[in-house]
Design a protein around this motif. Structure first.
Motif, PDB file in Angstrom:
ATOM      1  N   TYR A   1     -26.397 -45.399-164.918  1.00  0.00           N
ATOM      2  CA  TYR A   1     -25.714 -46.674-165.107  1.00  0.00           C
ATOM      3  C   TYR A   1     -25.724 -47.488-163.820  1.00  0.00           C
ATOM      4  O   TYR A   1     -25.986 -46.967-162.735  1.00  0.00           O
ATOM      5  CB  TYR A   1     -24.271 -46.470-165.583  1.00  0.00           C
ATOM      6  CG  TYR A   1     -23.376 -45.809-164.564  1.00  0.00           C
ATOM      7  CD1 TYR A   1     -22.725 -46.563-163.592  1.00  0.00           C
ATOM      8  CD2 TYR A   1     -23.175 -44.436-164.570  1.00  0.00           C
ATOM      9  CE1 TYR A   1     -21.907 -45.957-162.651  1.00  0.00           C
ATOM     10  CE2 TYR A   1     -22.369 -43.824-163.645  1.00  0.00           C
ATOM     11  CZ  TYR A   1     -21.723 -44.590-162.684  1.00  0.00           C
ATOM     12  OH  TYR A   1     -20.931 -43.990-161.765  1.00  0.00           O
TER      13      TYR A   1
ATOM     14  N   ARG B   1     -21.503 -53.911-166.869  1.00  0.00           N
ATOM     15  CA  ARG B   1     -22.085 -52.576-166.670  1.00  0.00           C
ATOM     16  C   ARG B   1     -23.319 -52.456-167.540  1.00  0.00           C
ATOM     17  O   ARG B   1     -23.322 -52.878-168.689  1.00  0.00           O
ATOM     18  CB  ARG B   1     -21.040 -51.538-167.063  1.00  0.00           C
ATOM     19  CG  ARG B   1     -21.497 -50.112-166.937  1.00  0.00           C
ATOM     20  CD  ARG B   1     -20.342 -49.203-167.349  1.00  0.00           C
ATOM     21  NE  ARG B   1     -20.734 -47.843-167.462  1.00  0.00           N
ATOM     22  CZ  ARG B   1     -20.369 -46.883-166.621  1.00  0.00           C
ATOM     23  NH1 ARG B   1     -19.589 -47.152-165.614  1.00  0.00           N
ATOM     24  NH2 ARG B   1     -20.771 -45.653-166.807  1.00  0.00           N
TER      25      ARG B   1
ATOM     26  N   GLN C   1     -23.010 -50.366-162.176  1.00  0.00           N
ATOM     27  CA  GLN C   1     -21.742 -51.095-162.266  1.00  0.00           C
ATOM     28  C   GLN C   1     -21.800 -52.251-161.281  1.00  0.00           C
ATOM     29  O   GLN C   1     -22.173 -52.065-160.129  1.00  0.00           O
ATOM     30  CB  GLN C   1     -20.578 -50.169-161.903  1.00  0.00           C
ATOM     31  CG  GLN C   1     -19.220 -50.817-162.033  1.00  0.00           C
ATOM     32  CD  GLN C   1     -18.809 -51.016-163.481  1.00  0.00           C
ATOM     33  OE1 GLN C   1     -18.954 -50.101-164.287  1.00  0.00           O
ATOM     34  NE2 GLN C   1     -18.315 -52.180-163.815  1.00  0.00           N
TER      35      GLN C   1
ATOM     36  N   TYR D   1     -20.062 -56.431-160.136  1.00  0.00           N
ATOM     37  CA  TYR D   1     -18.928 -57.341-160.214  1.00  0.00           C
ATOM     38  C   TYR D   1     -19.334 -58.718-159.710  1.00  0.00           C
ATOM     39  O   TYR D   1     -20.103 -58.832-158.756  1.00  0.00           O
ATOM     40  CB  TYR D   1     -17.763 -56.836-159.349  1.00  0.00           C
ATOM     41  CG  TYR D   1     -17.233 -55.508-159.790  1.00  0.00           C
ATOM     42  CD1 TYR D   1     -16.287 -55.424-160.807  1.00  0.00           C
ATOM     43  CD2 TYR D   1     -17.675 -54.332-159.201  1.00  0.00           C
ATOM     44  CE1 TYR D   1     -15.808 -54.196-161.224  1.00  0.00           C
ATOM     45  CE2 TYR D   1     -17.191 -53.101-159.618  1.00  0.00           C
ATOM     46  CZ  TYR D   1     -16.255 -53.047-160.624  1.00  0.00           C
ATOM     47  OH  TYR D   1     -15.788 -51.837-161.038  1.00  0.00           O
TER      48      TYR D   1
ATOM     49  N   SER E   1     -17.724 -55.494-169.381  1.00  0.00           N
ATOM     50  CA  SER E   1     -17.368 -54.757-168.165  1.00  0.00           C
ATOM     51  C   SER E   1     -18.407 -54.908-167.060  1.00  0.00           C
ATOM     52  O   SER E   1     -18.326 -54.217-166.061  1.00  0.00           O
ATOM     53  CB  SER E   1     -17.184 -53.274-168.487  1.00  0.00           C
ATOM     54  OG  SER E   1     -18.423 -52.707-168.882  1.00  0.00           O
TER      55      SER E   1
END
Length: 150
Positions: free
Chosen positions: A35, A21, A37, A39, A19
């Motif tokens: 966390y 992450r 995140q 892309y 993912s």
């Protein structure tokens, strides 16, 4: 999921490769710290969200965000990505300073009330990025009025 433990510092990093992450948590007592995140956007790494927990204990300002960013740098380098980018609120100067401290260059976008942060993942000097392309990658459109944040 890959796990790296840093027992001497009482935390572990969970790398969720499926993912894109990274999560970070305290070992003892076990508690979620934060966390990151991210892309892959056409060979560029977009940081979409970086969050550090404030409750019940405030983990902000203790280096955990920098740890997550360092792992994003390593990830981008391994994947041979051109640069790392993201955006935040235009007037969130604390966040601007955080990204600058991590080596990013921060630009203010008056049209969309955003601040862009950029980092060349290949370690070379960064040419002026194509802000129209960044806006398109980040879903903001184009025709930006940007100046460098000082």
């Amino acid at each position: 999921m890959q796990v790296q433990e840093y027992k001497e510092h009482n935390f572990r990093l969970l790398i969720c490769s499926e993912s894109d992450r990274f999560e970070i948590e305290r070992l003892s007592p076990i508690e979620h710290i934060g966390y990151l995140q991210m892309y892959d956007r056409d060979g560029r790494l977009e940081i979409r969200d970086l969050w550090i927990n404030e409750e019940p204990e405030d983990f902000r300002g203790k280096g955990f965000g920098s740890i997550l960013i360092e792992h994003a740098f390593e990830y981008a380098k391994e994947k041979r990505m051109d640069y790392i980018f993201g955006h935040t609120q235009k007037d969130d100067y604390r966040v601007h300073r955080f990204y600058e401290k991590c080596g990013f260059k921060v630009f203010i976008d008056n049209r969309y009330d955003r601040a862009w942060f950029l980092y060349p993942s290949n370690g070379g000097l960064m040419n002026t990025p194509d802000f129209d392309q960044l806006a398109k990658l980040g879903g903001l459109g184009n025709e930006l009025g940007i100046y460098e944040f000082n």
